[in-house]
Write a protein that holds these residues in place. Sequence first.
Motif, PDB file in Angstrom:
ATOM      1  N   ALA A 317       0.804  -1.224   0.000  1.00 43.94           N
ATOM      2  CA  ALA A 317       0.000   0.000   0.000  1.00 43.94           C
ATOM      3  C   ALA A 317       0.836   1.273   0.000  1.00 43.94           C
ATOM      4  O   ALA A 317       0.319   2.358  -0.263  1.00 43.94           O
ATOM      5  N   THR A 318       2.132   1.165   0.262  1.00 39.09           N
ATOM      6  CA  THR A 318       2.927   2.351   0.541  1.00 39.09           C
ATOM      7  C   THR A 318       3.534   2.984  -0.708  1.00 39.09           C
ATOM      8  O   THR A 318       3.802   2.334  -1.711  1.00 39.09           O
ATOM      9  N   GLN A 319       3.766   4.274  -0.562  1.00 37.20           N
ATOM     10  CA  GLN A 319       4.612   5.033  -1.485  1.00 37.20           C
ATOM     11  C   GLN A 319       5.854   5.387  -0.686  1.00 37.20           C
ATOM     12  O   GLN A 319       5.839   6.287   0.148  1.00 37.20           O
ATOM     13  N   GLN A 320       6.954   4.626  -0.919  1.00 33.36           N
ATOM     14  CA  GLN A 320       8.091   4.741  -0.004  1.00 33.36           C
ATOM     15  C   GLN A 320       9.444   4.934  -0.694  1.00 33.36           C
ATOM     16  O   GLN A 320      10.429   5.205  -0.028  1.00 33.36           O
ATOM     17  N   GLY A 321       9.491   4.780  -2.007  1.00 34.24           N
ATOM     18  CA  GLY A 321      10.781   4.964  -2.656  1.00 34.24           C
ATOM     19  C   GLY A 321      11.158   3.794  -3.537  1.00 34.24           C
ATOM     20  O   GLY A 321      10.399   3.404  -4.426  1.00 34.24           O
ATOM     21  N   ASP A 322      12.311   3.189  -3.265  1.00 40.15           N
ATOM     22  CA  ASP A 322      12.910   2.233  -4.200  1.00 40.15           C
ATOM     23  C   ASP A 322      12.512   0.783  -3.983  1.00 40.15           C
ATOM     24  O   ASP A 322      12.780  -0.060  -4.846  1.00 40.15           O
ATOM     25  N   MET A 323      11.919   0.438  -2.859  1.00 41.51           N
ATOM     26  CA  MET A 323      11.596  -0.971  -2.618  1.00 41.51           C
ATOM     27  C   MET A 323      10.438  -1.424  -3.491  1.00 41.51           C
ATOM     28  O   MET A 323       9.455  -0.697  -3.662  1.00 41.51           O
ATOM     29  N   PRO A 324      10.517  -2.635  -4.049  1.00 36.39           N
ATOM     30  CA  PRO A 324       9.369  -3.173  -4.789  1.00 36.39           C
ATOM     31  C   PRO A 324       8.251  -3.560  -3.834  1.00 36.39           C
ATOM     32  O   PRO A 324       8.463  -3.721  -2.628  1.00 36.39           O
ATOM     33  N   LYS A 325       7.070  -3.702  -4.377  1.00 41.38           N
ATOM     34  CA  LYS A 325       5.926  -4.162  -3.586  1.00 41.38           C
ATOM     35  C   LYS A 325       5.968  -5.689  -3.564  1.00 41.38           C
ATOM     36  O   LYS A 325       5.618  -6.343  -4.550  1.00 41.38           O
ATOM     37  N   SER A 326       6.442  -6.246  -2.460  1.00 40.25           N
ATOM     38  CA  SER A 326       6.621  -7.695  -2.358  1.00 40.25           C
ATOM     39  C   SER A 326       6.397  -8.143  -0.922  1.00 40.25           C
ATOM     40  O   SER A 326       6.419  -7.333   0.011  1.00 40.25           O
ATOM     41  N   GLY A 327       6.194  -9.463  -0.747  1.00 41.61           N
ATOM     42  CA  GLY A 327       6.044 -10.002   0.591  1.00 41.61           C
ATOM     43  C   GLY A 327       7.294  -9.811   1.434  1.00 41.61           C
ATOM     44  O   GLY A 327       7.211  -9.488   2.625  1.00 41.61           O
ATOM     45  N   PHE A 328       8.469  -9.994   0.838  1.00 37.62           N
ATOM     46  CA  PHE A 328       9.727  -9.799   1.548  1.00 37.62           C
ATOM     47  C   PHE A 328       9.845  -8.341   1.998  1.00 37.62           C
ATOM     48  O   PHE A 328      10.231  -8.050   3.132  1.00 37.62           O
ATOM     49  N   ILE A 382      12.939   5.424   1.005  1.00 39.76           N
ATOM     50  CA  ILE A 382      13.743   4.234   1.209  1.00 39.76           C
ATOM     51  C   ILE A 382      14.601   4.076  -0.037  1.00 39.76           C
ATOM     52  O   ILE A 382      14.081   3.891  -1.147  1.00 39.76           O
ATOM     53  N   ALA A 383      15.917   4.181   0.123  1.00 44.12           N
ATOM     54  CA  ALA A 383      16.834   4.265  -1.006  1.00 44.12           C
ATOM     55  C   ALA A 383      17.631   2.965  -1.160  1.00 44.12           C
ATOM     56  O   ALA A 383      18.112   2.392  -0.179  1.00 44.12           O
TER      57      ALA A 383
END
Length: 419
Positions: A317-328, A382-383
């Motif tokens: 749900a987040t808009q946080q930067g470089d992380m993909p949207k994944s379970g990990f 998140i970079a």
Amino acid sequence: MTLNRRRFLGTSAVAVTLGAPMLKAQATPRVVVVGGGAGGATAARQIAQDSEGAIDVTLIEPSRTYYTCFFSNLYIGGFRDMNSIAHDYATLAAEYGINVVHDWATGVDRDAKVVALAGGASVPYDRLILSPGIDFVEGSVPGWDLSAQTRMPHAYKAGTQTALLKAQVEAMPQGGTFVMVAPPNPYRCPPGPYERVSMVAHVLKATNPTAKIIIADPKPGFSKQALFEEGWQKHYSGMIERIGPDFGGENTSVNAADMSVGIDGEVIRADAVNVIPAQKAGLICAAAGLTDGDWAPVVPATMQSRMDENIHILGDATQQGDMPKSGFSANSQAKVAAMAIRGALTGSRVFPARFSNTCWSLIDTNDGVKVGATYEATEEKIAKVAGFVSDTGEAPELRAATYEESIGWYAGITADMFG
């Protein structure tokens, strides 16, 4: 880690105490978690365990059985059964003392610090965690809405949709056509649609070798593209055709009534269609006034909402930067948020936020590939700090080891989530 699975034995197995207006009439800080997936379940367990009873934790999740979206493609491909991706919340309730409430969260009164439930109860909090996953952008695929999901399943929320898609693939006539409408960025699990194509192809190669798979894709490229295309040529030569935006893949519509897909004006009759629409934050985020467009922006170091410091938002749900949207990613973010919340409510020590992610994909039997990175929190986002990806042309032994590594990861993360 070893995954312990227990059968949920009715509502008596969870501490549902919503008859009282304030849940627990005491000064113990209250954390409420909405969403029992990779982010929410991990955060709830972590806070309950590490606070040793100093924080009262309530987990709100409508489903009594949770099916992981990650590894659901392996069910479609015949590498796992449905029970192997199914998990319950009995251990979180019985061993960690978490109040597990099976209901829908319908709204948040941020001034009163109360979560409203569909059943009519209200749950108060001192800190709230929202980890609702995704919902779909209405109208993003012309001709498709949720009323069409039984004929053209999305299967991007695992469970009955996943089983339905698998059954439709297996029921295709000889020489039939499977069409996937892939989503635009950003979306849950960037390699997910292409692993799914691989698993569908794995099934068809064995049972329906003259079948065709067409991908209508609005994106110019996708995660692990070289690895997937190498694998498709090796294992499924001639079966898979991807139509990208240069050839009309972004101009796609569907008609569920006659099982047709229009791609840049050309109509394709299909025997099975997987429509994965554009995505947005789970609806509770918008209902709480925490979104900016389709996603919920957060403070990277704590995963706090940029609209409300008493609310933390995790995962897809987040808009946080470089992380993909994944379970990990959700699991990693949950640990950062849990530490920040525990520090704020109990005065425990808080360490600098660090994040990591790996996404494994299976292309064919023992042909596993992966991509991942480490991240740090900056003021803005998140970079990404460093990353890695499997190489094309790797030895079969390495690919088999990568697949085995993913099996171990699944056992570990689900134990981290559900205890």
